[in-house]
Design a protein around this motif. Structure first.
Motif, mmCIF file in Angstrom:
data_model
loop_
_atom_site.group_PDB
_atom_site.id
_atom_site.type_symbol
_atom_site.label_atom_id
_atom_site.label_comp_id
_atom_site.label_asym_id
_atom_site.label_seq_id
_atom_site.Cartn_x
_atom_site.Cartn_y
_atom_site.Cartn_z
ATOM 1 N N GLY A 36 6.388 -2.345 2.741
ATOM 2 C CA GLY A 36 6.445 -3.756 3.173
ATOM 3 C C GLY A 36 6.924 -4.285 1.805
ATOM 4 O O GLY A 36 6.906 -5.616 1.645
ATOM 5 N N GLY A 37 6.222 -3.528 0.409
ATOM 6 C CA GLY A 37 7.124 -3.823 -0.813
ATOM 7 C C GLY A 37 8.323 -4.627 -0.923
ATOM 8 O O GLY A 37 8.301 -4.858 -1.333
ATOM 9 N N GLU A 38 9.481 -4.322 -0.585
ATOM 10 C CA GLU A 38 10.680 -4.527 -0.360
ATOM 11 C C GLU A 38 10.486 -6.159 -0.283
ATOM 12 O O GLU A 38 11.454 -6.581 -1.038
ATOM 13 N N ALA A 39 9.771 -6.612 0.246
ATOM 14 C CA ALA A 39 9.862 -8.296 0.887
ATOM 15 C C ALA A 39 9.878 -9.054 -0.748
ATOM 16 O O ALA A 39 10.040 -9.593 -1.325
ATOM 17 N N LEU A 40 8.576 -8.232 -1.724
ATOM 18 C CA LEU A 40 8.652 -8.935 -2.962
ATOM 19 C C LEU A 40 10.040 -8.825 -4.034
ATOM 20 O O LEU A 40 10.156 -9.916 -5.078
ATOM 21 N N HIS A 41 11.288 -7.817 -4.266
ATOM 22 C CA HIS A 41 11.994 -8.411 -4.415
ATOM 23 C C HIS A 41 13.598 -8.825 -3.523
ATOM 24 O O HIS A 41 14.636 -8.854 -4.017
ATOM 25 N N ARG A 42 13.378 -9.044 -2.671
ATOM 26 C CA ARG A 42 14.596 -10.195 -1.966
ATOM 27 C C ARG A 42 15.292 -10.878 -2.860
ATOM 28 O O ARG A 42 16.032 -10.845 -2.861
ATOM 29 N N TRP A 43 14.622 -11.854 -3.859
ATOM 30 C CA TRP A 43 14.701 -12.792 -4.786
ATOM 31 C C TRP A 43 16.467 -12.023 -5.643
ATOM 32 O O TRP A 43 16.744 -12.903 -6.082
ATOM 33 N N ALA A 44 16.212 -10.355 -5.687
ATOM 34 C CA ALA A 44 16.765 -10.387 -6.947
ATOM 35 C C ALA A 44 18.049 -10.014 -5.437
ATOM 36 O O ALA A 44 18.916 -9.467 -6.306
ATOM 37 N N PHE A 45 17.971 -9.644 -4.729
ATOM 38 C CA PHE A 45 19.699 -9.098 -3.847
ATOM 39 C C PHE A 45 20.126 -10.656 -3.049
ATOM 40 O O PHE A 45 20.899 -10.426 -2.291
ATOM 41 N N LEU A 51 0.339 -9.569 1.316
ATOM 42 C CA LEU A 51 0.279 -8.078 1.578
ATOM 43 C C LEU A 51 -0.987 -7.474 1.813
ATOM 44 O O LEU A 51 -0.657 -6.162 1.925
ATOM 45 N N GLY A 52 -2.099 -8.320 1.573
ATOM 46 C CA GLY A 52 -3.353 -7.895 1.576
ATOM 47 C C GLY A 52 -3.261 -6.511 0.924
ATOM 48 O O GLY A 52 -5.198 -6.489 1.126
ATOM 49 N N SER A 53 -2.972 -5.276 0.559
ATOM 50 C CA SER A 53 -3.513 -4.345 -1.025
ATOM 51 C C SER A 53 -2.284 -3.897 -0.947
ATOM 52 O O SER A 53 -0.889 -4.228 -0.579
ATOM 53 N N GLY A 54 -1.792 -3.278 -1.670
ATOM 54 C CA GLY A 54 -1.834 -2.079 -3.233
ATOM 55 C C GLY A 54 -1.937 -2.652 -4.663
ATOM 56 O O GLY A 54 -3.365 -2.204 -4.798
ATOM 57 N N PRO A 80 0.900 -0.742 -0.200
ATOM 58 C CA PRO A 80 -0.246 0.222 -0.203
ATOM 59 C C PRO A 80 0.732 1.099 -0.050
ATOM 60 O O PRO A 80 2.427 1.393 0.746
ATOM 61 N N ASP A 81 0.584 2.992 -0.532
ATOM 62 C CA ASP A 81 0.540 3.921 -0.544
ATOM 63 C C ASP A 81 1.726 3.522 -1.474
ATOM 64 O O ASP A 81 3.320 4.436 -0.944
ATOM 65 N N PRO A 82 2.432 3.077 -2.453
ATOM 66 C CA PRO A 82 3.391 3.063 -2.932
ATOM 67 C C PRO A 82 3.905 4.873 -3.718
ATOM 68 O O PRO A 82 2.473 5.062 -4.102
ATOM 69 N N GLY A 83 4.415 5.114 -4.207
ATOM 70 C CA GLY A 83 4.799 7.134 -4.737
ATOM 71 C C GLY A 83 6.249 6.417 -4.693
ATOM 72 O O GLY A 83 7.506 5.418 -4.796
ATOM 73 N N PRO A 84 6.446 7.468 -5.243
ATOM 74 C CA PRO A 84 8.375 8.248 -6.010
ATOM 75 C C PRO A 84 9.201 7.627 -5.054
ATOM 76 O O PRO A 84 10.256 7.424 -5.020
ATOM 77 N N ASP A 85 8.996 7.939 -3.616
ATOM 78 C CA ASP A 85 9.919 8.325 -1.853
ATOM 79 C C ASP A 85 9.546 6.845 -1.642
ATOM 80 O O ASP A 85 10.111 6.796 -0.481
ATOM 81 N N ASN A 86 8.433 6.065 -1.516
ATOM 82 C CA ASN A 86 8.192 4.793 -1.543
ATOM 83 C C ASN A 86 8.020 3.891 -3.098
ATOM 84 O O ASN A 86 7.082 3.100 -2.493
ATOM 85 N N GLY A 87 8.741 3.046 -3.097
ATOM 86 C CA GLY A 87 8.232 2.638 -4.833
ATOM 87 C C GLY A 87 7.930 1.887 -4.667
ATOM 88 O O GLY A 87 6.625 1.424 -5.384
ATOM 89 N N LEU A 88 7.690 0.390 -3.809
ATOM 90 C CA LEU A 88 7.263 -0.743 -3.596
ATOM 91 C C LEU A 88 6.324 -0.805 -2.587
ATOM 92 O O LEU A 88 6.034 -1.804 -2.507
ATOM 93 N N GLY A 89 6.089 0.902 -2.435
ATOM 94 C CA GLY A 89 5.039 0.632 -1.314
ATOM 95 C C GLY A 89 4.908 0.498 0.296
ATOM 96 O O GLY A 89 6.465 -0.415 0.895
#
Length: 203
Positions: free
Chosen positions: A30-39, A168-171, A19-28
């Motif tokens: 809790g969204g950082e969990a989505l890209h853990r695989w990439a790192f 994530l519940g929402s987003g 939830p609440d994505p934006g230029p300073d919160n790109g993945l919203g």
């Protein structure tokens, strides 16, 4: 052959940001969990990342994602798509309002819609394939509205989902629910941080 590939990370409940994505919160939130695989240090994830960037002849993204990656905390010479793997492909941004002075120098802005962006990116990918002597894809990396719209418009040949073990519940939802789609599952590759699934889109 040049394929048009939607390639995006997604939660178990179908969101590509929190939830609440934006230029300073790109993945919203809790969204950082989505890209853990990439790192991650898992070699399966590393191979997924390497193979995808190596096969990319051109990349398309929407304006919201552009505002994140071209922003002050976004990509630089050491981070970003292909920066330390095999070099950067051509980038096309779908927007009705191109910025006057982007921070990074390698963007092409397409103001005539997603279909035209795919056409321009396909031409660039064909040029890249000729130079490389190997097939190169057009990759729609996001955001979710761009990939989802391409699917609904019948523009995708392949859909690659990196399914992260998070609810994530929402987003930002990937699928609009406006159209039914037939997919053929081609591969399922689990890692310690995600399940990487490749589908052919049969419309």
């Amino acid at each position: 052959m040049t394929r048009v590939v939607g390639d995006i990370s997604i939660s178990l409940d179908g969101f590509v940001t929190g939830p609440d994505p934006g230029p300073d919160n790109g993945l919203g939130d809790g969204g950082e969990a989505l890209h853990r695989w990439a790192f991650s240090d898992d070699p399966v994830d590393g191979e997924q990342l390497r193979a995808a960037t190596e096969a990319s002849g051109a990349v398309i993204l929407g304006r919201a994602l552009f505002d994140v990656v071209d922003g002050p905390q976004g990509w630089n010479e050491e981070t970003g798509y292909g920066a330390r793997e095999v070099g950067r492909p051509a980038f096309f941004v779908v927007t009705s309002d191109p910025p006057a002075s982007p921070r990074l120098p390698f963007w092409t802005f397409v103001t005539t819609g997603l279909r035209d962006a795919v056409a321009q990116a396909s031409a660039a990918a064909l040029d890249a394939a000729e130079r490389a002597g190997a097939d190169r894809d057009v990759v729609l990396m996001g955001g979710g509205a761009t990939v989802g719209s391409a699917l609904d418009a019948g523009l995708l040949d392949v859909l690659k989902l990196h399914i992260s073990p998070v609810v994530l519940g929402s987003g930002t939802a990937l699928f609009s629910g406006e159209r039914r789609h037939e997919l053929v599952q081609r591969s399922v590759t689990p890692s310690t941080t995600a399940v990487h699934v490749v589908y052919d889109v049969t419309r």
